[in-house]
Each structure stands twice: as C-alpha cells, then as structure tokens.
Design an enzyme around this catalytic site. Structure first.
Site, PDB file in Angstrom:
ATOM      1  N   ASP A  35      -8.901 -22.628  47.673  1.00 26.84           N
ATOM      2  CA  ASP A  35      -8.895 -23.302  48.972  1.00 26.84           C
ATOM      3  C   ASP A  35     -10.163 -23.018  49.783  1.00 26.84           C
ATOM      4  O   ASP A  35     -10.176 -23.127  51.004  1.00 26.84           O
ATOM      5  CB  ASP A  35      -7.654 -22.890  49.778  1.00 26.84           C
ATOM      6  CG  ASP A  35      -7.617 -21.393  50.049  1.00 26.84           C
ATOM      7  OD1 ASP A  35      -8.447 -20.660  49.471  1.00 26.84           O
ATOM      8  OD2 ASP A  35      -6.750 -20.960  50.837  1.00 26.84           O
ATOM      9  N   HIS A 238     -37.675 -25.165  37.100  1.00 24.25           N
ATOM     10  CA  HIS A 238     -36.503 -25.084  37.976  1.00 24.25           C
ATOM     11  C   HIS A 238     -35.753 -23.764  37.780  1.00 24.25           C
ATOM     12  O   HIS A 238     -34.526 -23.738  37.776  1.00 24.25           O
ATOM     13  CB  HIS A 238     -35.580 -26.280  37.740  1.00 24.25           C
ATOM     14  CG  HIS A 238     -36.169 -27.576  38.195  1.00 24.25           C
ATOM     15  ND1 HIS A 238     -35.729 -28.809  37.732  1.00 24.25           N
ATOM     16  CD2 HIS A 238     -37.168 -27.846  39.067  1.00 24.25           C
ATOM     17  CE1 HIS A 238     -36.428 -29.770  38.304  1.00 24.25           C
ATOM     18  NE2 HIS A 238     -37.304 -29.215  39.120  1.00 24.25           N
ATOM     19  N   ASP A 255     -40.750 -21.143  45.480  1.00 26.08           N
ATOM     20  CA  ASP A 255     -40.591 -22.531  45.911  1.00 26.08           C
ATOM     21  C   ASP A 255     -39.336 -22.563  46.774  1.00 26.08           C
ATOM     22  O   ASP A 255     -38.212 -22.475  46.270  1.00 26.08           O
ATOM     23  CB  ASP A 255     -40.452 -23.446  44.693  1.00 26.08           C
ATOM     24  CG  ASP A 255     -40.449 -24.930  45.052  1.00 26.08           C
ATOM     25  OD1 ASP A 255     -40.114 -25.256  46.205  1.00 26.08           O
ATOM     26  OD2 ASP A 255     -40.744 -25.754  44.169  1.00 26.08           O
ATOM     27  N   ASP A 266     -40.540 -28.097  52.318  1.00 24.30           N
ATOM     28  CA  ASP A 266     -40.629 -27.824  50.880  1.00 24.30           C
ATOM     29  C   ASP A 266     -41.983 -27.171  50.607  1.00 24.30           C
ATOM     30  O   ASP A 266     -43.013 -27.850  50.620  1.00 24.30           O
ATOM     31  CB  ASP A 266     -40.481 -29.142  50.110  1.00 24.30           C
ATOM     32  CG  ASP A 266     -40.379 -28.954  48.606  1.00 24.30           C
ATOM     33  OD1 ASP A 266     -40.403 -27.804  48.148  1.00 24.30           O
ATOM     34  OD2 ASP A 266     -40.278 -29.971  47.893  1.00 24.30           O
ATOM     35  N   HIS A 345     -45.625 -32.469  35.621  1.00 30.19           N
ATOM     36  CA  HIS A 345     -44.930 -33.192  36.695  1.00 30.19           C
ATOM     37  C   HIS A 345     -45.931 -33.910  37.592  1.00 30.19           C
ATOM     38  O   HIS A 345     -47.134 -33.658  37.560  1.00 30.19           O
ATOM     39  CB  HIS A 345     -44.044 -32.241  37.510  1.00 30.19           C
ATOM     40  CG  HIS A 345     -44.771 -31.107  38.171  1.00 30.19           C
ATOM     41  ND1 HIS A 345     -45.489 -31.247  39.334  1.00 30.19           N
ATOM     42  CD2 HIS A 345     -44.887 -29.796  37.820  1.00 30.19           C
ATOM     43  CE1 HIS A 345     -46.002 -30.084  39.688  1.00 30.19           C
ATOM     44  NE2 HIS A 345     -45.665 -29.183  38.778  1.00 30.19           N
ATOM     45  N   HIS A 349     -43.852 -35.865  46.038  1.00 26.81           N
ATOM     46  CA  HIS A 349     -42.739 -36.790  46.257  1.00 26.81           C
ATOM     47  C   HIS A 349     -42.551 -36.988  47.751  1.00 26.81           C
ATOM     48  O   HIS A 349     -43.072 -36.223  48.579  1.00 26.81           O
ATOM     49  CB  HIS A 349     -41.456 -36.235  45.619  1.00 26.81           C
ATOM     50  CG  HIS A 349     -41.121 -34.822  46.043  1.00 26.81           C
ATOM     51  ND1 HIS A 349     -40.544 -34.516  47.246  1.00 26.81           N
ATOM     52  CD2 HIS A 349     -41.316 -33.632  45.415  1.00 26.81           C
ATOM     53  CE1 HIS A 349     -40.378 -33.210  47.351  1.00 26.81           C
ATOM     54  NE2 HIS A 349     -40.853 -32.643  46.252  1.00 26.81           N
ATOM     55  N   HIS A 356     -36.168 -34.640  47.851  1.00 23.18           N
ATOM     56  CA  HIS A 356     -36.795 -35.774  47.169  1.00 23.18           C
ATOM     57  C   HIS A 356     -36.292 -37.001  47.914  1.00 23.18           C
ATOM     58  O   HIS A 356     -35.252 -37.567  47.596  1.00 23.18           O
ATOM     59  CB  HIS A 356     -36.414 -35.797  45.695  1.00 23.18           C
ATOM     60  CG  HIS A 356     -37.089 -34.736  44.899  1.00 23.18           C
ATOM     61  ND1 HIS A 356     -37.630 -34.965  43.655  1.00 23.18           N
ATOM     62  CD2 HIS A 356     -37.352 -33.434  45.150  1.00 23.18           C
ATOM     63  CE1 HIS A 356     -38.175 -33.846  43.184  1.00 23.18           C
ATOM     64  NE2 HIS A 356     -38.005 -32.908  44.083  1.00 23.18           N
ATOM     65  N   GLU A 379     -48.179 -30.810  45.385  1.00 21.00           N
ATOM     66  CA  GLU A 379     -47.778 -29.606  44.647  1.00 21.00           C
ATOM     67  C   GLU A 379     -48.307 -29.566  43.210  1.00 21.00           C
ATOM     68  O   GLU A 379     -47.537 -29.571  42.249  1.00 21.00           O
ATOM     69  CB  GLU A 379     -46.262 -29.486  44.635  1.00 21.00           C
ATOM     70  CG  GLU A 379     -45.514 -30.748  44.217  1.00 21.00           C
ATOM     71  CD  GLU A 379     -44.008 -30.544  44.206  1.00 21.00           C
ATOM     72  OE1 GLU A 379     -43.540 -29.558  43.604  1.00 21.00           O
ATOM     73  OE2 GLU A 379     -43.303 -31.390  44.788  1.00 21.00           O
ATOM     74  N   TYR A 383     -48.942 -24.181  34.253  1.00 18.78           N
ATOM     75  CA  TYR A 383     -47.892 -23.320  33.701  1.00 18.78           C
ATOM     76  C   TYR A 383     -48.266 -23.015  32.248  1.00 18.78           C
ATOM     77  O   TYR A 383     -48.227 -23.905  31.399  1.00 18.78           O
ATOM     78  CB  TYR A 383     -46.539 -24.023  33.776  1.00 18.78           C
ATOM     79  CG  TYR A 383     -46.319 -24.683  35.125  1.00 18.78           C
ATOM     80  CD1 TYR A 383     -45.842 -23.952  36.216  1.00 18.78           C
ATOM     81  CD2 TYR A 383     -46.640 -26.033  35.313  1.00 18.78           C
ATOM     82  CE1 TYR A 383     -45.672 -24.555  37.449  1.00 18.78           C
ATOM     83  CE2 TYR A 383     -46.471 -26.641  36.544  1.00 18.78           C
ATOM     84  CZ  TYR A 383     -45.992 -25.898  37.616  1.00 18.78           C
ATOM     85  OH  TYR A 383     -45.825 -26.498  38.840  1.00 18.78           O
ATOM     86  N   ARG A 400     -48.142 -22.608  41.160  1.00 12.78           N
ATOM     87  CA  ARG A 400     -47.953 -23.877  41.874  1.00 12.78           C
ATOM     88  C   ARG A 400     -48.217 -23.613  43.351  1.00 12.78           C
ATOM     89  O   ARG A 400     -47.835 -22.557  43.877  1.00 12.78           O
ATOM     90  CB  ARG A 400     -46.547 -24.440  41.671  1.00 12.78           C
ATOM     91  CG  ARG A 400     -46.325 -25.774  42.368  1.00 12.78           C
ATOM     92  CD  ARG A 400     -45.082 -26.520  41.879  1.00 12.78           C
ATOM     93  NE  ARG A 400     -43.823 -25.855  42.186  1.00 12.78           N
ATOM     94  CZ  ARG A 400     -43.053 -25.272  41.291  1.00 12.78           C
ATOM     95  NH1 ARG A 400     -43.434 -25.208  40.012  1.00 12.78           N
ATOM     96  NH2 ARG A 400     -41.912 -24.697  41.640  1.00 12.78           N
ATOM     97  N   GLU A 402     -47.776 -25.706  47.055  1.00  8.33           N
ATOM     98  CA  GLU A 402     -47.158 -26.920  47.605  1.00  8.33           C
ATOM     99  C   GLU A 402     -47.159 -26.890  49.128  1.00  8.33           C
ATOM    100  O   GLU A 402     -46.790 -25.894  49.745  1.00  8.33           O
ATOM    101  CB  GLU A 402     -45.723 -27.046  47.109  1.00  8.33           C
ATOM    102  CG  GLU A 402     -44.974 -28.255  47.641  1.00  8.33           C
ATOM    103  CD  GLU A 402     -43.556 -28.338  47.106  1.00  8.33           C
ATOM    104  OE1 GLU A 402     -42.963 -29.429  47.175  1.00  8.33           O
ATOM    105  OE2 GLU A 402     -43.035 -27.299  46.646  1.00  8.33           O
TER     106      GLU A 402
END
Length: 432
Positions: A35, A238, A255, A266, A345, A349, A356, A379, A383, A400, A402
């Site tokens: 619950d 991710h 990130d 972001d 990538h 975005h 996104h 970004e 890698y 990275r 960004e």
C-alpha cells in the site's frame, strides 16, 4: 495558483482544434509495493495546460464558436485529507486554475459521450495510455450507437501530443526563468559533490551530496535517476547502481539534474577523485571540453539542430586520432562512423518539462531549425572500454561534459555554471 500562463496555452490549443474536442489526462498514481505509492508526478502535457498538481484528473477542451475548458478532478474529501493532505475539489480547482467548468472525476465517463457528440475531430494520443484509450473508445461507441437520435461521432482522430509538442518546444519567459533556477541549483549540487569527493568514498555518498543540495535549495528532487560512475563505470552510459568505491587515481562521472516546478535541469561533470587530473586523463578531458565548446558556439537562431552535433563530432574524431584510438583520415572516420566505438550518442536533446523533452528533431527529411526559446543539452563524450587494440593507458576512461543551453535572439545562453575547466575543477576541489 495563477491562471497564467496556463490559460493562454489553453486558448491557443482551443483555436488550433477548430470544432474538435481534446482530451488530456494526467498521470496515474503507481503502487511501489503493497500500500505504498511511488512519489506522485503529474503528466507533463496535462501540467502544461492546467497547472493542476493532483492525480485522478483529466482536462477536456471543446473548440468551436463557444470554446470552453473543463476539468474533471477528485471531489473534496475531508476524511482523506486527514490522511493524505489537501484536495482542491472541483469548484476550488476551477477557480484556482481558471477552467470554465469543473466536475468530479467519477463523472467523466458519464458526461464524455455528450461532450463528444457532434464534434468534427477528436484530439487524443492513442497508444500512450491503454486505460484512457479504452475510455475514449467507449465514449466513441456510445455516441455511434445514438446515430438514429441525430448524434454523430467525430470522423477524424488527431494526435494531440504532436500539436502540443510544437507548443512546448519554444519556452516562454516564465519557463525560461524556472529553468534558469533549476540549472543554478543543479550547478551548486555538482560543485558540492566535487568539494566532498575523496578516494574510497562510495558513489552513493556523492549521490547523497547532490540530493542534499538539491532539496536544501528548494528543488522538488532529482529530475531523473542520477548517474555517479567511478572509473570504468563511466563507460556504461546509463549506469545507475552507484554502489562502488571510488579509486584514488580514477575519474568520476556524475550525470544529475534537479526538477523545479516540473522543469528539469540536466548536467554532467567528470572530475578526478583525488582532485587532480593525471596527464592522460587531462588529454581526454580537454578533447571533450573542446568538442563541447565547438558545439555551443554552433548554437544560434537559424542553425540546423544537427549542426552542433556535427561541430562536436569533428573535434571528438580528431581527438580519437590524436590519442591513437583510431586510424585513418578525419572525413573517412566521420563518413563510416568509425568514431561510434568510443562516442555512440547524439550531442544533445531538447530539455523542459521532460528531461528528453517534447518536440520533433526533424521535419520530413530536414533537421529542425533552431529559434529563440528552444532549450537543449550539449553533452559530447568519449568512452574508452578496454580492448586488445586500445592503448592500455587509456583503458576505462570515460568523460562526458553536459550543459543546458537556451537559444537566444543573438546566439545562446548557457544556463549551467558548475565548474568545468580543468583549472576550475582542481581549484574547487582544492578549496575544501
């Protein structure tokens, strides 16, 4: 609660749908276990048009000569308020949000066929929510069953999200102000994480520093599951486990962004766990930083959305050649996408109510042209997963960087201000 800018957005939608009817439900509540519920978060499209924060609600917009907006929401219930907190109820919600009419949520299915009858078009996004698709189909069938009574069902179903995406793509002054605020909070969170970082900390300890700073400064919370990736974990795009220890001579990639008033920030920063870049780490980092600056410089009104990705890509691919990660000539690597082994990538975005965010990237075969008010992320990254043909001294380095960028009349504004250059990062980490 102020009616604007929601009322103006509703009026714009009503003009667009002609003699049609549009149905915009909010998100349902979700059970976490037994619950206990997940923290509630409204549907972005519903919020964009209503500013109403409660679950069990749907907005209906009726166009034509006498346009009107109708809200269906939970009834006032003093007993439930003892347990769960304040509820508006239809009348207070109508007044607070500026709807023309409001009714109990439980009455939607009874009233919907009459609202639907004799409308030329139905604006709804089929396939987005199966439960609401069923309610819509039931309403259509009930109207169709009354054809002998002179009622007719809409003959055309239009994709409502596609229309709202166009509206949401360009931010107004209020949205821009909220996003600046969200970016400022997130920037402070990243700076805090840099100051707190020490070898042998757990990744989740840095996540806790971010969470503390976000909430301390008034953010609603994280805009998405934060990534705190030490060492080789940064090569997993991710990675969200955030449960490993940070090695002294490694980098850590964070990130993370916060949400304020429904709007996301972001940010990604990569920095040395021990506070000082090693020579090889610095080489990779400077390539990514230069690629990001090239991309930011390419953002301006009239530019194609793809232009800033292409600007970053040339710098990254050149850097991969310099690092001996790849062989060949620059144009050939870009044409045959050889760079994708280490950069897989797009450079960014749209950003807004969703991380996104809503909005097309192409119109037909052409990339969207940037106009003032659009907000996007920048970004680029590299890698370097270990491999037999990868120089060993580069194994496991993931970088990275960004930032969040607004397209302005004269060019661009970078919302995010977390330390970014090598000197800035080392200075802030030395100060603690």
């Amino acid at each position: 609660m102020k009616h604007e800018p929601y009322s103006s957005r509703r009026q714009a939608l009503l003009r667009r749908i002609g003699d049609g009817i549009a149905v915009v439900p909010t998100a349902p509540e979700h059970i976490r276990n037994r619950d206990s519920h997940h923290p509630y978060r409204f549907d972005s499209y519903f919020w964009y048009l209503s500013g109403f924060p409660e679950p069990e609600a749907v907005a209906v917009f009726i166009g034509g000569q006498e346009p009107k907006s109708i809200l269906f929401c939970r009834e006032k219930n003093e007993e439930r308020e003892v347990w769960d907190g304040f509820r508006y109820g239809p009348e207070a919600a109508r007044e607070a949000c500026g709807f023309d009419e409001a009714y109990p949520f439980a009455e939607f299915e009874k009233r919907f066929p009459d609202l639907l009858a004799n409308r030329g078009s139905l604006w709804h996004t089929l396939g987005h929510d199966a439960a609401w698709d069923a309610k819509i189909v039931d309403g259509l069938n009930e109207v169709r069953a009354q054809v002998r009574a002179g009622k007719r069902a809409p003959t055309e179903i239009r994709d409502l999200h596609q229309e709202l995406d166009r509206m949401r793509l360009v931010k107004d002054a209020r949205e821009i102000g909220i996003m600046r605020h969200a970016a400022a909070i997130a920037s402070a969170g990243h700076a805090r994480a840099m100051r707190a970082c020490r070898p042998d900390m757990a990744e989740y300890e840095l996540e806790a520093e971010l969470s503390y700073e976000f909430r301390k400064r008034g953010a609603d919370g994280h805009a998405y599951a934060p990534i705190v990736a030490g060492g080789r974990n940064a090569c997993v795009l991710h990675y969200v486990e955030n449960d490993k220890l940070l090695a002294a001579n490694s980098l850590v990639l964070i990130d993370a962004g916060c949400e304020v008033g429904g709007y996301a920030s972001d940010i990604t920063r990569t920095f040395p766990v021990n506070g000082k870049f090693g020579a090889v780490q610095r080489d990779v980092y400077e390539i990514v930083l230069a690629a990001q600056q090239a991309a930011i410089d390419a953002i301006k009104p009239g530019a194609s959305f793809i232009a800033y990705h292409e600007a970053a890509l040339r710098v990254l691919a050149r850097g991969m050649l310099d690092l001996k990660l790849l062989e060949g000539n620059l144009d050939g690597l870009i044409e045959n996408e050889g760079y994708k082994r280490f950069y897989m990538h797009r450079t960014g975005h749209w950003l807004g109510l969703d991380v996104h965010d809503a909005g097309e990237y192409k119109s037909g075969d052409e990339w969207v042209t940037l106009v003032p008010g659009m907000t996007l992320t920048v970004e680029p990254g590299i890698y370097i997963r270990p491999g037999p043909d990868v120089p060993e001294h580069l194994h496991g380095i993931g970088v990275r960087i960004e930032d969040d960028v607004l397209v302005t009349e004269s060019g661009r504004e970078v919302y995010t201000t977390a330390p970014k250059t090598v000197a800035e990062i080392e200075d802030v980490m030395r100060d603690e």
